[in-house]
Design a protein around this motif. Structure first.
Motif, PDB file in Angstrom:
ATOM      1  N   LYS A  23      31.168 -15.958  49.158  1.00  0.00           N
ATOM      2  CA  LYS A  23      29.847 -16.158  48.548  1.00  0.00           C
ATOM      3  C   LYS A  23      29.558 -15.046  47.538  1.00  0.00           C
ATOM      4  CE  LYS A  23      24.964 -16.472  49.721  1.00  0.00           C
ATOM      5  NZ  LYS A  23      23.961 -16.356  50.786  1.00  0.00           N
ATOM      6  N   VAL A  24      29.860 -13.803  47.904  1.00  0.00           N
ATOM      7  CA  VAL A  24      29.629 -12.662  47.013  1.00  0.00           C
ATOM      8  C   VAL A  24      30.476 -12.805  45.740  1.00  0.00           C
ATOM      9  CG1 VAL A  24      29.988 -10.164  46.766  1.00  0.00           C
ATOM     10  CG2 VAL A  24      28.908 -11.069  48.817  1.00  0.00           C
ATOM     11  N   GLU A  27      29.049 -15.577  43.519  1.00  0.00           N
ATOM     12  CA  GLU A  27      27.829 -15.120  42.848  1.00  0.00           C
ATOM     13  C   GLU A  27      28.153 -14.149  41.719  1.00  0.00           C
ATOM     14  OE1 GLU A  27      25.377 -13.545  45.970  1.00  0.00           O
ATOM     15  OE2 GLU A  27      24.895 -15.538  46.736  1.00  0.00           O
ATOM     16  N   SER A  30      29.476 -16.117  38.778  1.00  0.00           N
ATOM     17  CA  SER A  30      28.382 -16.795  38.063  1.00  0.00           C
ATOM     18  C   SER A  30      27.600 -15.824  37.182  1.00  0.00           C
ATOM     19  CB  SER A  30      27.426 -17.451  39.056  1.00  0.00           C
ATOM     20  OG  SER A  30      28.050 -18.520  39.697  1.00  0.00           O
ATOM     21  N   ARG A  31      27.301 -14.641  37.728  1.00  0.00           N
ATOM     22  CA  ARG A  31      26.573 -13.632  36.927  1.00  0.00           C
ATOM     23  C   ARG A  31      27.416 -13.199  35.727  1.00  0.00           C
ATOM     24  NH1 ARG A  31      25.483 -11.451  41.990  1.00  0.00           N
ATOM     25  NH2 ARG A  31      26.947  -9.759  41.598  1.00  0.00           N
TER      26      ARG A  31
END
Length: 90
Positions: A23-24, A27, A30-31
């Motif tokens: 998940k990290v 994310e 995506s950033r």
């Protein structure tokens, strides 16, 4: 005895840790895509392919993003270990 008195993580805890790490990473990806796209790509999209300048900018942006993420992760890990927290040691 080898775990220095700490209980060993269960399979469920190991799976949860891996899922959290995924998940990290997702994310972070995506950033990075959002930030580097805003910084490097021409908003008019004049060409179908990336220009050389855009490609170089994206490469540098991604490299800096990952390097910064790695430095922060290393620092957080050192601080966690200094406080006596371990990880799962997988």
């Amino acid at each position: 005895m080898f775990g220095l008195g700490r209980p060993q993580p269960t399979s469920a805890e190991k799976i949860a840790a891996v899922e959290n790490e995924l998940k990290v990473v997702a994310e972070m990806h995506s950033r990075m895509v959002k930030i580097c796209t805003l910084k490097c790509l021409d908003k008019t999209y004049r060409e179908g392919d990336l220009s050389k300048g855009e490609s170089v900018c994206l490469d540098r942006c991604a490299s800096k993003f990952f390097e910064t993420h790695q430095k922060i992760s290393d620092q957080l890990q050192k601080e966690t270990q200094a406080r006596g927290g371990g990880g799962f040691g997988m």
